[in-house]
Design a protein around this motif. Structure first.
Motif, PDB file in Angstrom:
ATOM      1  N   ASN A 163      -4.346  -0.152  -7.649  1.00 37.95           N
ATOM      2  CA  ASN A 163      -4.520   1.324  -7.179  1.00 37.95           C
ATOM      3  C   ASN A 163      -5.947   1.387  -6.736  1.00 37.95           C
ATOM      4  O   ASN A 163      -6.389   2.782  -6.722  1.00 37.95           O
ATOM      5  CB  ASN A 163      -4.430   2.086  -8.756  1.00 37.95           C
ATOM      6  N   LEU A 164      -6.363   0.482  -6.127  1.00 37.74           N
ATOM      7  CA  LEU A 164      -7.600   0.180  -5.505  1.00 37.74           C
ATOM      8  C   LEU A 164      -7.502   1.397  -4.072  1.00 37.74           C
ATOM      9  O   LEU A 164      -6.741   1.017  -3.254  1.00 37.74           O
ATOM     10  CB  LEU A 164      -8.082  -0.932  -5.317  1.00 37.74           C
ATOM     11  N   PRO A 165      -8.298   2.425  -3.963  1.00 38.44           N
ATOM     12  CA  PRO A 165      -8.323   3.079  -2.774  1.00 38.44           C
ATOM     13  C   PRO A 165      -9.049   2.429  -1.597  1.00 38.44           C
ATOM     14  O   PRO A 165      -9.994   2.027  -1.840  1.00 38.44           O
ATOM     15  CB  PRO A 165      -9.028   4.458  -3.042  1.00 38.44           C
ATOM     16  N   MET A 166      -8.085   1.824  -0.664  1.00 37.15           N
ATOM     17  CA  MET A 166      -8.705   1.208   0.289  1.00 37.15           C
ATOM     18  C   MET A 166      -8.696   1.620   1.882  1.00 37.15           C
ATOM     19  O   MET A 166      -9.441   1.276   2.904  1.00 37.15           O
ATOM     20  CB  MET A 166      -8.059  -0.251   0.401  1.00 37.15           C
ATOM     21  N   PHE A 188       0.938  -0.958   0.086  1.00 39.91           N
ATOM     22  CA  PHE A 188       0.023   0.021   0.049  1.00 39.91           C
ATOM     23  C   PHE A 188       0.948   1.296  -0.144  1.00 39.91           C
ATOM     24  O   PHE A 188       1.700   1.331   0.574  1.00 39.91           O
ATOM     25  CB  PHE A 188      -0.907  -0.023   1.115  1.00 39.91           C
ATOM     26  N   GLU A 189       0.515   2.187  -0.836  1.00 38.53           N
ATOM     27  CA  GLU A 189       1.058   3.479  -0.745  1.00 38.53           C
ATOM     28  C   GLU A 189       0.111   4.478   0.129  1.00 38.53           C
ATOM     29  O   GLU A 189      -0.853   4.605  -0.179  1.00 38.53           O
ATOM     30  CB  GLU A 189       1.343   4.098  -2.077  1.00 38.53           C
ATOM     31  N   ILE A 190       0.753   4.837   0.979  1.00 40.86           N
ATOM     32  CA  ILE A 190       0.060   5.812   2.108  1.00 40.86           C
ATOM     33  C   ILE A 190       0.296   7.088   1.871  1.00 40.86           C
ATOM     34  O   ILE A 190       1.762   7.510   2.046  1.00 40.86           O
ATOM     35  CB  ILE A 190       0.191   5.436   3.620  1.00 40.86           C
ATOM     36  N   SER A 191      -0.416   8.117   1.523  1.00 40.59           N
ATOM     37  CA  SER A 191      -0.027   9.622   1.145  1.00 40.59           C
ATOM     38  C   SER A 191      -1.160  10.512   1.359  1.00 40.59           C
ATOM     39  O   SER A 191      -2.232  10.216   1.916  1.00 40.59           O
ATOM     40  CB  SER A 191       0.185   9.626  -0.359  1.00 40.59           C
ATOM     41  N   CYS A 193      -4.683   9.038   2.980  1.00 40.15           N
ATOM     42  CA  CYS A 193      -5.301   7.976   2.481  1.00 40.15           C
ATOM     43  C   CYS A 193      -4.351   6.900   1.817  1.00 40.15           C
ATOM     44  O   CYS A 193      -3.057   7.084   1.730  1.00 40.15           O
ATOM     45  CB  CYS A 193      -6.144   8.329   1.101  1.00 40.15           C
ATOM     46  N   GLY A 194      -4.804   5.758   1.557  1.00 40.05           N
ATOM     47  CA  GLY A 194      -3.910   4.719   0.947  1.00 40.05           C
ATOM     48  C   GLY A 194      -4.258   3.805  -0.042  1.00 40.05           C
ATOM     49  O   GLY A 194      -5.707   3.759  -0.076  1.00 40.05           O
ATOM     50  N   HIS A 195      -3.773   3.429  -1.157  1.00 38.89           N
ATOM     51  CA  HIS A 195      -4.460   2.623  -2.313  1.00 38.89           C
ATOM     52  C   HIS A 195      -3.096   1.472  -2.303  1.00 38.89           C
ATOM     53  O   HIS A 195      -1.941   1.658  -2.180  1.00 38.89           O
ATOM     54  CB  HIS A 195      -4.708   3.348  -3.498  1.00 38.89           C
ATOM     55  N   LEU A 196      -3.796   0.385  -2.911  1.00 39.58           N
ATOM     56  CA  LEU A 196      -3.005  -0.596  -3.378  1.00 39.58           C
ATOM     57  C   LEU A 196      -2.129  -0.414  -4.483  1.00 39.58           C
ATOM     58  O   LEU A 196      -2.702  -0.290  -5.584  1.00 39.58           O
ATOM     59  CB  LEU A 196      -3.878  -1.991  -3.460  1.00 39.58           C
ATOM     60  N   VAL A 197      -0.573  -0.627  -4.478  1.00 37.86           N
ATOM     61  CA  VAL A 197       0.101  -0.472  -5.561  1.00 37.86           C
ATOM     62  C   VAL A 197       0.795  -1.403  -6.044  1.00 37.86           C
ATOM     63  O   VAL A 197       1.434  -1.619  -6.946  1.00 37.86           O
ATOM     64  CB  VAL A 197       1.134   0.810  -5.382  1.00 37.86           C
ATOM     65  N   GLY A 198       1.107  -2.601  -5.010  1.00 37.79           N
ATOM     66  CA  GLY A 198       1.676  -3.697  -5.454  1.00 37.79           C
ATOM     67  C   GLY A 198       1.099  -4.906  -5.083  1.00 37.79           C
ATOM     68  O   GLY A 198       0.564  -5.198  -3.894  1.00 37.79           O
ATOM     69  N   LEU A 199       0.730  -6.194  -6.119  1.00 35.36           N
ATOM     70  CA  LEU A 199       0.259  -7.279  -5.690  1.00 35.36           C
ATOM     71  C   LEU A 199       0.937  -8.512  -5.828  1.00 35.36           C
ATOM     72  O   LEU A 199       1.731  -8.633  -6.831  1.00 35.36           O
ATOM     73  CB  LEU A 199      -1.062  -7.542  -6.336  1.00 35.36           C
ATOM     74  N   ARG A 200       1.039  -9.613  -5.135  1.00 32.89           N
ATOM     75  CA  ARG A 200       1.729 -10.881  -5.566  1.00 32.89           C
ATOM     76  C   ARG A 200       0.615 -11.890  -6.290  1.00 32.89           C
ATOM     77  O   ARG A 200      -0.208 -12.178  -5.734  1.00 32.89           O
ATOM     78  CB  ARG A 200       2.292 -11.356  -4.216  1.00 32.89           C
ATOM     79  N   ASN A 250      -7.244   8.357  12.685  1.00 36.03           N
ATOM     80  CA  ASN A 250      -8.547   7.542  12.507  1.00 36.03           C
ATOM     81  C   ASN A 250      -9.056   7.970  11.034  1.00 36.03           C
ATOM     82  O   ASN A 250      -8.976   8.897  10.340  1.00 36.03           O
ATOM     83  CB  ASN A 250      -9.230   8.347  13.374  1.00 36.03           C
ATOM     84  N   GLY A 251      -9.543   6.680  10.516  1.00 32.86           N
ATOM     85  CA  GLY A 251     -10.268   6.927   9.236  1.00 32.86           C
ATOM     86  C   GLY A 251     -11.203   5.810   8.802  1.00 32.86           C
ATOM     87  O   GLY A 251     -11.844   4.886   9.917  1.00 32.86           O
ATOM     88  N   ARG A 252     -11.124   5.006   7.695  1.00 31.62           N
ATOM     89  CA  ARG A 252     -11.875   3.934   7.200  1.00 31.62           C
ATOM     90  C   ARG A 252     -10.972   2.985   6.509  1.00 31.62           C
ATOM     91  O   ARG A 252     -10.020   3.560   5.626  1.00 31.62           O
ATOM     92  CB  ARG A 252     -13.086   4.363   6.416  1.00 31.62           C
ATOM     93  N   VAL A 253     -11.258   1.692   6.503  1.00 30.76           N
ATOM     94  CA  VAL A 253     -10.623   0.827   5.626  1.00 30.76           C
ATOM     95  C   VAL A 253     -11.628  -0.047   4.923  1.00 30.76           C
ATOM     96  O   VAL A 253     -12.676  -0.311   5.494  1.00 30.76           O
ATOM     97  CB  VAL A 253      -9.700  -0.152   6.299  1.00 30.76           C
ATOM     98  N   THR A 254     -11.509  -0.109   3.587  1.00 30.04           N
ATOM     99  CA  THR A 254     -12.362  -1.092   2.648  1.00 30.04           C
ATOM    100  C   THR A 254     -11.915  -2.580   2.666  1.00 30.04           C
ATOM    101  O   THR A 254     -10.847  -2.715   2.247  1.00 30.04           O
ATOM    102  CB  THR A 254     -12.529  -0.396   1.390  1.00 30.04           C
TER     103      THR A 254
END
Length: 173
Positions: free
Chosen positions: A100-103, A67-70, A77-84, A118-122
């Motif tokens: 790149n899914l915002p999670m 995840f890249e948190i920025s 926020c953070g989105h998925l930038v790499g997957l195995r 504090n925030g939300r995770v999907t």
């Protein structure tokens, strides 16, 4: 004991005047402090505006995602930038590719706990959105705690900082 009023001329308060050399030195110190103050102010404001520890790339606990948190405006926020993955890229519940899914969304500083957000995770598999907390532990790992109503009833994952590469189509080596 002598009466100080008798030793001083009439109209004298008993307070000695400050010598001219001391007044000049004091004025020079004040002038120097006023000249140096603007130089110190950017450093102080820079310290307040330092990047949060959570900014950057993080490997998930199972080492299957990064995840890249920025910054996202005033929030984090953070989105998925790499997957195995082996064959085709994984998809979320709606059929969208997870790259790149915002999670991680809407993270703001926790007023009660400095360094916590504090925030939300999907959850991409179910589409459910949970309350979440993020913070960096003393060991330098990222802690993500997802929960339904109160943090007491939740689960904490430990992510590690990621410095590796990410291939085309979000593929991890």
């Amino acid at each position: 004991m002598q009466d100080s009023k008798r030793d001083n001329p009439p109209g004298h308060t008993g307070i000695r005047p400050v010598p001219r050399q001391v007044r000049r030195a004091g004025a020079a110190l004040c002038a120097m402090a006023m000249m140096l103050a603007p130089l110190a102010m950017p450093a102080a404001s820079h310290a307040r505006a330092a990047e949060p520890d959570i900014i950057g790339r993080w490997m998930t606990k199972d080492h299957d995602g990064v995840f890249e948190i920025s910054h996202c405006g005033q929030e984090i926020c953070g989105h998925l930038v790499g997957l195995r993955y082996e064959t085709e890229m994984p998809r979320d519940k709606r059929g969208e590719v997870e790259c790149n899914l915002p999670m991680l969304n809407g993270f703001t500083p926790d007023a009660d706990t400095p360094g916590h957000w504090n925030g939300r995770v999907t959850d991409p598999d179910t589409g459910h959105v949970y309350h979440a907390k993020l913070w960096v532990s003393q060991s330098g790992d990222l802690k993500l705690r997802g929960f339904v109503a109160v943090p007491l009833f939740g689960e904490t994952e430990t992510w590690s900082r990621y410095t590796g590469t990410i291939g085309p189509a979000c593929k991890l080596p």
